[in-house]
Design a protein around this motif. Structure first.
Motif, PDB file in Angstrom:
ATOM      1  N   ALA A 191      14.219   4.113  -5.797  1.00  0.00           N
ATOM      2  CA  ALA A 191      12.941   4.806  -5.590  1.00  0.00           C
ATOM      3  C   ALA A 191      12.503   4.726  -4.135  1.00  0.00           C
ATOM      4  N   GLY A 192      13.062   3.759  -3.383  1.00  0.00           N
ATOM      5  CA  GLY A 192      12.732   3.635  -1.967  1.00  0.00           C
ATOM      6  C   GLY A 192      13.490   2.497  -1.322  1.00  0.00           C
ATOM      7  N   VAL A 193      13.525   2.531   0.020  1.00  0.00           N
ATOM      8  CA  VAL A 193      14.151   1.475   0.806  1.00  0.00           C
ATOM      9  C   VAL A 193      13.160   1.119   1.915  1.00  0.00           C
TER      10      VAL A 193
ATOM     11  N   ALA B   6       0.839  -1.208   0.000  1.00  0.00           N
ATOM     12  CA  ALA B   6       0.000   0.000   0.000  1.00  0.00           C
ATOM     13  C   ALA B   6       0.869   1.251   0.000  1.00  0.00           C
ATOM     14  N   HIS B   7       1.987   1.201   0.747  1.00  0.00           N
ATOM     15  CA  HIS B   7       2.867   2.369   0.831  1.00  0.00           C
ATOM     16  C   HIS B   7       3.473   2.713  -0.538  1.00  0.00           C
ATOM     17  N   TYR B   8       3.704   1.708  -1.374  1.00  0.00           N
ATOM     18  CA  TYR B   8       4.367   1.937  -2.673  1.00  0.00           C
ATOM     19  C   TYR B   8       3.415   1.879  -3.856  1.00  0.00           C
ATOM     20  N   ALA B   9       2.117   1.768  -3.593  1.00  0.00           N
ATOM     21  CA  ALA B   9       1.143   1.803  -4.690  1.00  0.00           C
ATOM     22  C   ALA B   9       1.251   3.168  -5.360  1.00  0.00           C
ATOM     23  N   GLY B  10       1.390   3.207  -6.668  1.00  0.00           N
ATOM     24  CA  GLY B  10       1.501   4.486  -7.365  1.00  0.00           C
ATOM     25  C   GLY B  10       2.913   5.044  -7.405  1.00  0.00           C
TER      26      GLY B  10
ATOM     27  N   LEU C 196      20.287   2.200  16.509  1.00  0.00           N
ATOM     28  CA  LEU C 196      21.548   1.896  15.806  1.00  0.00           C
ATOM     29  C   LEU C 196      21.845   2.911  14.693  1.00  0.00           C
ATOM     30  N   LYS C 197      20.902   3.818  14.470  1.00  0.00           N
ATOM     31  CA  LYS C 197      21.086   4.950  13.549  1.00  0.00           C
ATOM     32  C   LYS C 197      21.452   4.541  12.114  1.00  0.00           C
ATOM     33  N   GLY C 198      20.959   3.398  11.662  1.00  0.00           N
ATOM     34  CA  GLY C 198      21.218   2.934  10.306  1.00  0.00           C
ATOM     35  C   GLY C 198      20.725   3.905   9.248  1.00  0.00           C
ATOM     36  N   ARG C 199      19.648   4.615   9.572  1.00  0.00           N
ATOM     37  CA  ARG C 199      19.061   5.581   8.651  1.00  0.00           C
ATOM     38  C   ARG C 199      20.089   6.634   8.207  1.00  0.00           C
ATOM     39  N   GLU C 200      21.038   6.957   9.098  1.00  0.00           N
ATOM     40  CA  GLU C 200      22.053   7.963   8.771  1.00  0.00           C
ATOM     41  C   GLU C 200      22.971   7.511   7.626  1.00  0.00           C
ATOM     42  N   HIS C 201      23.110   6.211   7.438  1.00  0.00           N
ATOM     43  CA  HIS C 201      23.887   5.678   6.308  1.00  0.00           C
ATOM     44  C   HIS C 201      23.103   5.767   5.003  1.00  0.00           C
TER      45      HIS C 201
ATOM     46  N   ASP D 186      14.817   7.565   0.409  1.00  0.00           N
ATOM     47  CA  ASP D 186      13.496   7.572   1.022  1.00  0.00           C
ATOM     48  C   ASP D 186      13.329   6.244   1.770  1.00  0.00           C
ATOM     49  N   VAL D 187      13.460   6.296   3.105  1.00  0.00           N
ATOM     50  CA  VAL D 187      13.451   5.084   3.940  1.00  0.00           C
ATOM     51  C   VAL D 187      12.108   4.959   4.649  1.00  0.00           C
ATOM     52  N   PHE D 188      11.523   3.756   4.595  1.00  0.00           N
ATOM     53  CA  PHE D 188      10.230   3.492   5.233  1.00  0.00           C
ATOM     54  C   PHE D 188      10.305   2.202   6.033  1.00  0.00           C
ATOM     55  N   ALA D 189       9.781   2.214   7.264  1.00  0.00           N
ATOM     56  CA  ALA D 189       9.718   0.996   8.088  1.00  0.00           C
ATOM     57  C   ALA D 189       8.340   0.893   8.727  1.00  0.00           C
ATOM     58  N   LEU D 190       7.797  -0.312   8.758  1.00  0.00           N
ATOM     59  CA  LEU D 190       6.474  -0.522   9.358  1.00  0.00           C
ATOM     60  C   LEU D 190       6.526  -0.436  10.878  1.00  0.00           C
TER      61      LEU D 190
END
Ligand code: PRP
Ligand code: HPA
Length: 175
Positions: free
Chosen positions: A147-149, A47-51, A158-163, A168-172
């Motif tokens: 287009a996304g991760v 749903a997050h990546y629809a479109g 652990l601050k992985g997002r900083e790498h 465009d990072v998304f986590a449920l």
């Protein structure tokens, strides 16, 4: 009877000191075992990546395959495996990276990604970010556009997002 909305975190358990002392391991296998929960996770990612016009899903061996393949199916695009060293039969490029516990080499087929292709990278969990950073580098070397991760779980401390900060990072689920 009324049913409660599914809270995915109710099917993730903590394992102390796995795979080594000092690591608090988030175990997703209870969620995989519960059909409605597993399905809800995949549907929420889709749903997050629809479109978003995703043209390929890249999953990292091995747990990234569990989420990447059904997500590619729902998004009606192809699935590209990034595998541990020595498993892919045709011409590959590879990269070495650091893990929360050790180092590793991953590789991808050279012809798996086309220049300009819109790629979604998928893995079960973001820890230090080393694994997905390596997958991003492989895709970009082949000319793909990230287009996304996407992750099921992000270990925010652990601050992985900083790498992954350009992406465009998304986590449920976030801890
Ligand atoms: C785990 C997990 C992620 C990665 C996260 O995989 O599935 O791919 O580590 O850690 P990082 O953000 O610090 O890189 P692992 O290498 O343990 O392999 P597996 O999927 O085969 O269990
Ligand atoms: N849980 C599950 N997988 C992992 C973890 C963790 O805490 N760290 C790196 N991969």
């Amino acid at each position: 009877s009324t049913s409660e909305p599914i809270r995915l975190e109710d099917r993730i358990r903590d394992i102390q000191d796995f795979p080594q002392k000092g690591v608090l391991f988030k175990d997703i296998t209870p969620m995989l075992q519960d059909g409605p929960y597993f399905r809800a996770a995949i549907e929420r990612l889709a749903a997050h990546y629809a479109g978003a016009d995703i043209q390929a899903v890249v999953g990292v061996e091995s747990r990234g395959f569990i989420f990447g393949a059904p997500l590619a199916y729902l998004l009606n695009c192809g699935f590209v495996p990034v595998r541990k060293f020595g498993k892919l039969p045709a011409e590959t490029i590879n990269i070495e990276y650091a893990l929360e516990y050790g180092t590793n080499i991953v590789e991808v087929h050279k012809d798996a990604i086309k220049p300009g292709q819109r790629v979604l990278i998928v893995d079960d969990l973001l820890a230090t970010g080393g694994t997905v950073e390596a997958a991003i580098e492989l895709v970009e070397k082949l000319g793909g556009h990230i287009a996304g991760v996407a992750f099921l779980v992000e270990l925010s401390f652990l601050k992985g997002r900083e790498h992954l900060k350009d992406h465009d990072v998304f986590a449920l689920i976030k801890y």
